[in-house]
Design an enzyme around this catalytic site. Sequence first.
Site, mmCIF file in Angstrom:
data_model
loop_
_atom_site.group_PDB
_atom_site.id
_atom_site.type_symbol
_atom_site.label_atom_id
_atom_site.label_comp_id
_atom_site.label_asym_id
_atom_site.label_seq_id
_atom_site.Cartn_x
_atom_site.Cartn_y
_atom_site.Cartn_z
ATOM 1 N N MET A 55 0.839 -1.196 0.000
ATOM 2 C CA MET A 55 0.000 0.000 0.000
ATOM 3 C C MET A 55 0.877 1.251 0.000
ATOM 4 S SD MET A 55 -2.937 -1.389 -0.069
ATOM 5 C CE MET A 55 -4.084 -0.086 0.258
ATOM 6 N N CYS A 56 0.292 2.355 -0.433
ATOM 7 C CA CYS A 56 0.947 3.650 -0.465
ATOM 8 C C CYS A 56 1.569 3.943 0.907
ATOM 9 C CB CYS A 56 -0.083 4.719 -0.828
ATOM 10 S SG CYS A 56 0.594 6.370 -0.978
ATOM 11 N N PRO A 57 2.793 4.414 0.944
ATOM 12 C CA PRO A 57 3.671 4.875 -0.138
ATOM 13 C C PRO A 57 4.695 3.843 -0.611
ATOM 14 C CG PRO A 57 4.613 5.595 1.919
ATOM 15 C CD PRO A 57 3.341 4.806 2.259
#
Length: 78
Positions: free
Chosen positions: A16-18
């Site tokens: 998942m981000c980042p």
Amino acid sequence: MSGIEFDLVLDAKGLMCPEPVMMLHNKVKELQSGGVLQVLATDPSTKRDIAKFCSFLGYNLLQHDEVEGVFTFYIQKP
């Protein structure tokens, strides 16, 4: 299949981000000028983040698509 030839692969599926963009930043350093990186990701925010990454740093986003929840990007180093 895209038909685009690529030199390296970054598999960021499940991250998942980042994390995908952080990994991308490191992976593009391995590319020679003109080289193409294939990025595989499942986080929908990568559509926005990778496009911004390429625009900001001058990389060419050659193509991107989505198949069954997996986003595939082809990025060329200038």
